[in-house]
Scaffold this active site. Sequence first.
Site, PDB file in Angstrom:
ATOM      1  CB  CYS A 161     -42.982 -23.498  40.292  1.00  0.00           C
ATOM      2  SG  CYS A 161     -42.575 -24.215  41.883  1.00  0.00           S
TER       3      CYS A 161
ATOM      4  CD  GLU B 239     -35.351 -23.614  43.491  1.00  0.00           C
ATOM      5  OE1 GLU B 239     -36.331 -24.295  43.166  1.00  0.00           O
ATOM      6  OE2 GLU B 239     -34.212 -24.097  43.670  1.00  0.00           O
TER       7      GLU B 239
END
Lengths: 491, 460
Positions: B240, B206
């Site tokens: 993110c 990720e």
Amino acid sequence: MSREQQLVAQARKAFESGRSRPLEYRIYQLKNLKRLFTERQKEIADAINKDLNRSEVGTQMFETLGLEGEINLIIRKLKEWAAPRPVEKNLMTLSDTVYIQPEPLGVVLIIGAWNYPWAVTIQPLIGAIAAGNAAVVKPSEVCVHTAKVMENLLPLYIDKELYPVVTGGVPETQELLRQRFDHIFYTGNSTVGKIIMEAAAKHLTPVTLELGGKSPCYIDKTCDLSIACRRIAWGKYTNCGQTCIAPDYILCEPSIQDRVIEEVKKSIKGFYTADPKTCPDYGRIINQRHFKRILTLLEDSTVAAGGENDESGCYIAPTVLRDVKPEAKVMQEEIFGPLLPILPISGLDEAIKFINKGEKPLALYVFSSDEKVINRMRDETSSGGFLANDCLVHFSISSLPFGGVGNSGMGCYHGKFSFDQLSHLRGCLVKKLKMEGVNNMRYPPHTPKKLGWARFFILKTADLGWVGRMMLLAVLAAVYIRSTFHTNLEP
Amino acid sequence: MQVFQRTREAFLSGRTRPLEFRLQQLHALQKMITEKETEISTALKQDINRSQYDTPLLELIGIENEIKLAIEKLSDWAAPRPVEKNLLTISDEVYVQPEPLGVVLIIGAWNYPWSLTLQPLVGAIAAGNAAVVKPSELSECSSLLLRALLPRYVDKDLYPVVAGGVQETQELLRLRFDHVFYTGSSRVGKLVMEAAAHHLTPVTLELGGKSPCYIDKNSDVRIACRRVTWGKFVNCGQTCIAPDYILCEPCIQGQVVECIRQTLLEFYGADPKCSPDYGRIINQRHFNRILSLMEGYTPVVGGQSDSSQCYIAPTVLKDVPPHSRLMQEEIFGPVLPIVTVSDMDDAISFINEREKPLALYVFCSDKKAIKRMIEETTSGGVTVNDVMMHYTLSSLPFGGVGQSGVGCYHGKHTFDRLSHHRACLVRSLNMESVNLARYPPQDRRMSLHVTHTLLLHTDT
């Protein structure tokens, strides 16, 4: 710029042109591919015959028919697979549009293998085309004649910029691996699999690795040995044992070993006559190197059947080995040849222990009429695929994901799995610029009250039934009305 | 490593297989989150100045949600999944059996240290794996707290917490895991995948990137900016999937700046430094990094900073050139550049020239335009007319594509990602006659005909 670099750049440009996006184009390419198999059957079969001594019927059965079946499936299902997939909403998203959108990844690299060159090189290609990708196809150089046929024929039927064929050996493959792809699909062995993944890591390229291992085959003493052994013999000696999911070795109790050997011998005779060398249905080892490798494996075991060989023709007879020990040479690596070792073990417990000591195999076979035995074997071991009372056939069921685990591979394909494996499944949430009042609970300045609301909405929704959800929706509507009534959105 | 050996043995003992055990562990994890909320909030306040309300809102509620879902659905998820049969298998049992992989390594990140370590852990536990949890050392207090708390609630041999920095992580990566789940930067992601390649270990990465945010001139700019402002400045931009930069036409740029300025006032007051809800940069290194990105540009909003507190005010810059440093790396801070584009086509080209981002945001009221934006770009995920919310819906797979990541998770997707989907076919030793067509020697015309018919009509 190297040839490989050029072809990859061309494929990328062709992909970026957008022509592989419309479903009609993808189906058009697949239909042409299908035509290749029907129109060029003879050339394909001739090349396979030269590479592997496989009969024309064998080639159709094991390679091209399966591909035609996959193409037919895709033509029927592509619209469904490529469409947005709605997903379950929660209370916060009740009035939104939420779905998963499959998208092409870009340029896929497909590295094929030599044992079923059409099946394992073209089946991933079919998935890549269906998913809207471009694909660089690198057939194995080991099947010399087939690689040439692929290089010559594919560009005559399918878009040669989008799906170029690159032939060559190790240096060409290494050059390809230096380029940047959006997915790499490799079929082969674990050693090279690691190298592929390492190269892919440099570009953060996801990989599908269809590798191998030693697929064990446990025969329970209570089962019908003659049928079991016939199926095993078929699974083992097809393509001269050069099948990634061939039953590599047998585990059985000593009391049935002799009968197993007898039955396997019978089946061999029934399939390939008393002299398999003369039988058109019996294959050859792909080349000298593998021929020598396999013969070395025989060295420290007892031959119970077969054993004859002829180096000039890369011929090794269907062979059975008895009383094989775990330390024997033949048990140290994947055989990938027509040697069938039998290891006597005391029972199911020992068999399970033995299997679990080794790497997770690509396939695991158990022959038994006792459901309990089958379930125990399944529950206490792991493998790519699991098949009770037959060999190989799970490969042909496109609703089953085909792939390994651990050393035997990562990722899976066939049917819809190929499509999904070579797509990006993009999560999409489409909201509206209304109902801003609902968002107030997340905005600072924070207060305990707001947090309370947030907790309520997010957490309580999980266990509400329909009535509860409708009630909360009413509450939400009330909040909305209240917030729009007050022209300044207040906390 | 000793810890790893113990974990592997604990897995091999088989105690994670029964669903009751997994449920029990999940309930225990749930208990930890509920009982220790205050301690967790305090740790986060010390790590990153997170407000005590943002912690449950952004992390704990999400984790609780995942645990609840896993508990509710586990027996469904773990059960054999029958698949479509074909003519050849009509009397057989054909199904996919999800199985644990073994020992999973979870490497967490520092920006949402609890979510990003515990959400993968929930999936690992649910799927019957053991898991070594390696929280980020940059969120020090959280890491220490996790190390103290987790063994008090869940099986400490099966789910050990390993603390440490780069060296410890490298050592861990030399060991052989059955899956490595990493959240962090693309640069380190490559190293993780390379290490995993040595053992043929599958990975979930990720990662991140620059998530573009396109604001259409015909949309409700005021509401769009409220939502963007929230998404950008929450956790001080260290998310993110934060909207990294804005793309809009020059004619609305002024309005965008004004709306953001107003919203900032509403959210954090005239001096965000005094607001309990405004965060800090995690450490000096990142503080310096973000400031240096702004060098040479004058912000239109904010720009103040205080190195002693790692404080950077919510900052907006307009007319940012596409080739500036600010536009070369993921900002991961409270600095919001606006890049002007001539129209949506221009925006689409701009986005496509760059690496595939983790998230894409579009603010637009025109359905056709939205469709085009989605179809002509790619990204991990998309939220239209809001930011970040696709993260909160567990039925959507959350993950990147290209440089923004490999694999996905959340909800059932985590369970599936951390399982092996074993294809199972159970036949009987009867009906041997059906098999005759496949055995040599082949009466060529007969067997071919039979096989041809069977294979071409097998998929219904």
